[in-house]
Design an enzyme around this catalytic site. Structure first.
Site, PDB file in Angstrom:
ATOM      1  CB  THR A   1      -0.979  -0.125   1.198  1.00 51.90           C
ATOM      2  OG1 THR A   1      -1.785  -1.038   1.171  1.00 51.90           O
ATOM      3  CG2 THR A   1      -1.916   1.314   1.166  1.00 51.90           C
TER       4      THR A   1
ATOM      5  CG  ASN B   1      -5.392  -5.878  -2.388  1.00 51.73           C
ATOM      6  OD1 ASN B   1      -4.184  -5.243  -1.951  1.00 51.73           O
ATOM      7  ND2 ASN B   1      -6.370  -6.118  -1.598  1.00 51.73           N
TER       8      ASN B   1
ATOM      9  CB  THR C   1      33.770 -40.640 -11.389  1.00 49.12           C
ATOM     10  OG1 THR C   1      34.767 -41.814 -11.489  1.00 49.12           O
ATOM     11  CG2 THR C   1      33.462 -40.470 -13.122  1.00 49.12           C
TER      12      THR C   1
ATOM     13  CB  SER D   1      47.990 -13.818  -0.369  1.00 43.74           C
ATOM     14  OG  SER D   1      48.517 -13.683   0.906  1.00 43.74           O
ATOM     15  CB  SER D   2      47.177  -8.986   2.603  1.00 43.50           C
ATOM     16  OG  SER D   2      46.870  -9.817   3.707  1.00 43.50           O
TER      17      SER D   2
ATOM     18  CE  LYS E   1      47.294 -18.711  -1.662  1.00 42.65           C
ATOM     19  NZ  LYS E   1      45.818 -18.656  -2.087  1.00 42.65           N
TER      20      LYS E   1
END
Length: 470
Positions: free
Chosen positions: A107, A148, A193, A324-325, A330
């Site tokens: 509404t 509605n 698999t 990476s830090s 990496k």
């Protein structure tokens, strides 16, 4: 009711009391109440242009239908249409202040649109915003409608529009997978698999499977999209159509088709259309399936690209950024990881939609705002995420031909290819020796004079080709 003071604001009131509204804003007292009482997220009803446009298009079509039905005067209709066009152009966004996740059953959302359109129409007719002298939010903009039937209709129209972009992105991803399938068609690959060595195949075959899946995802999304074409417009509050003239329903669908170019239709049963939102279970379910399926592909890519030394390293993903830090050099598979994370969010959204669909009560479902919020979020995440995944990851993905071949020929998976010539028992014994001694099965067979490496490679090549058309 509205009055004006000298401070550049206007006063509007309801049974709760007065509110002050900046004179350059187009919302009214009902919008303010919705914002004050029901703001729980940072996203307003203007956030998704397709949703804003859907409401404007429906109000536009309703005004024309009301003119046809002689319940709206031509100047009022024309001003409402101009206001709706303004809204579609984004000129009214600052006045669309209600939270998309508001809890009034829609509404507050509907009244926000009604008030903004009414006030903009007032301005077109030379009257002040907030006076509602000629165009009233309820009496004219909302004529022959209720929240509605308008809200769920706008939700469907917006979702239908948003899905077009997503389906296009999924199809483009399928095309990219098909290109990779062709590019990798001749690369021998170790099929696995249960994460164990299995059988010889081609890397291109793996990607052809991804392409086929993605094509199917696009097709299923396109199929469920067609289920959004049935709207509840004309049902007004509970499906009886009370409050709208008899001629309104046919007229509003005709005008909406002219405005949108889409053939929306009335429901076979208006009560069903008002009571139930099962179509959004289906839409959200396809979004969930799409995200989960692409998340599975993304997870495959993280495994296949693992390394670069101690992992599989059979494919190479584009290096997007430092991983990476603390660990120099990496690089992480951030793009597939992003796709997987996105799938978690979409699956969570689907749970919320399922709950909202279930908890509709009697004649309406008043949890439509959370459906809007979650479905729009899922479509947006997928559309943007898939585009990013395709452009920054799949497009630049390459394969390490030699590493693929080495992993295959050094594994006991080649044993399957040799069974037709040597028999299961004989090959099984040699395969277990290969594992026990950590040596190539091909080397052992050549040493024993069972089969030369060239003969074995011919068998492997043959085994990696499909035995039927795919």
């Amino acid at each position: 009711m509205s009055s004006f003071d000298k401070a550049g604001v206007r006063q509007e009131s309801d049974y709760v009391g007065e509110v002050s509204i900046p004179s350059d804003m187009l919302f009214g007292v009902n919008s303010v109440r919705g914002q004050e009482n029901l703001t729980v997220s940072p996203i307003t009803v203007a956030h998704y242009p397709e949703f804003r446009n859907a409401f404007a298009q429906i109000k536009w079509a309703a005004a024309l239908a009301n003119l046809d039905s002689s319940v709206l005067a031509a100047p009022q209709c024309e001003a409402i249409v101009l206001a709706c066009r303004d809204m579609i152009e984004g000129n009214c966004d600052a006045s669309l202040i209600v939270d998309l996740l508001e809890g009034s059953g829609g509404t507050s959302t509907n009244m926000n649109f009604n008030e903004v359109i009414a006030n903009r129409a007032q301005q077109y007719l030379g009257h002040s915003a907030g006076s509602y002298e000629v165009v009233h939010p309820n009496d004219h903009v909302n004529c022959s409608q209720s929240t509605n039937d308008v809200y769920p209709a706008a939700l469907k129209v917006a979702t239908y529009a948003m899905l077009a972009g997503l389906i296009n992105e999924v199809e483009l991803l399928a095309q990219q997978f098909e290109k990779k399938a062709e590019e990798f068609a001749d690369i021998l690959h170790l099929g696995r698999t249960c994460l164990q060595d299995a059988q010889p195949m081609r890397l291109g075959q793996l990607f052809s499977g991804y392409a086929s899946l993605t094509r199917r995802l696009a097709a299923e999304l396109a199929n469920v999209r067609t289920k959004l074409l049935t709207l509840p417009l004309g049902g007004t509050a509970i499906g009886t159509g009370f409050g709208a003239p008899a001629s309104y329903r046919a007229a509003v669908y005709n005008h909406l088709q002219e405005i949108t170019g889409v053939s929306y239709v009335a429901p076979e049963n208006s009560f069903d259309a008002m009571q139930n939102m099962d179509v959004f279970s289906r839409v959200s379910g396809e979004l969930r399936t799409c995200s989960a399926s692409l998340g599975k592909i993304a997870a495959d890519l993280t495994v296949l690209s693992s390394g670069p030394v101690a992992g599989l390293g059979e494919i190479k993903l584009p290096e997007a950024q430092a991983g990476s830090s603390i660990m120099p050099g990496k690089v992480n598979p951030v793009l597939p990881m992003s796709m997987i994370q996105l799938s978690f969010a979409v699956i969570g959204n689907d749970v919320a939609v399922a709950q909202a669909v279930q908890y509709g009560e009697l004649e309406i479902n008043h949890f439509e705002p959370v459906v809007s919020s979650r479905v729009f979020d899922s479509i947006t995440l997928l559309t943007r995420g898939i585009k990013q995944f395709r452009e920054k990851c799949i497009q630049g993905l390459t394969a390490d031909d030699q590493r693929n071949k080495d992993h295959l020929t050094q594994s006991m998976a080649v044993a399957t290819a040799l069974v037709p010539k040597l028999g299961y028992a004989s090959v099984s014994k040699l395969a277990r020796q290969s594992v026990a001694e950590n040596r190539s099965l091909l080397d052992i067979m050549e040493e024993k004079g069972v089969m030369s490496k060239s003969e074995a490679m011919e068998a492997i090549e043959k085994a990696s080709r499909p035995v039927f058309d795919v």
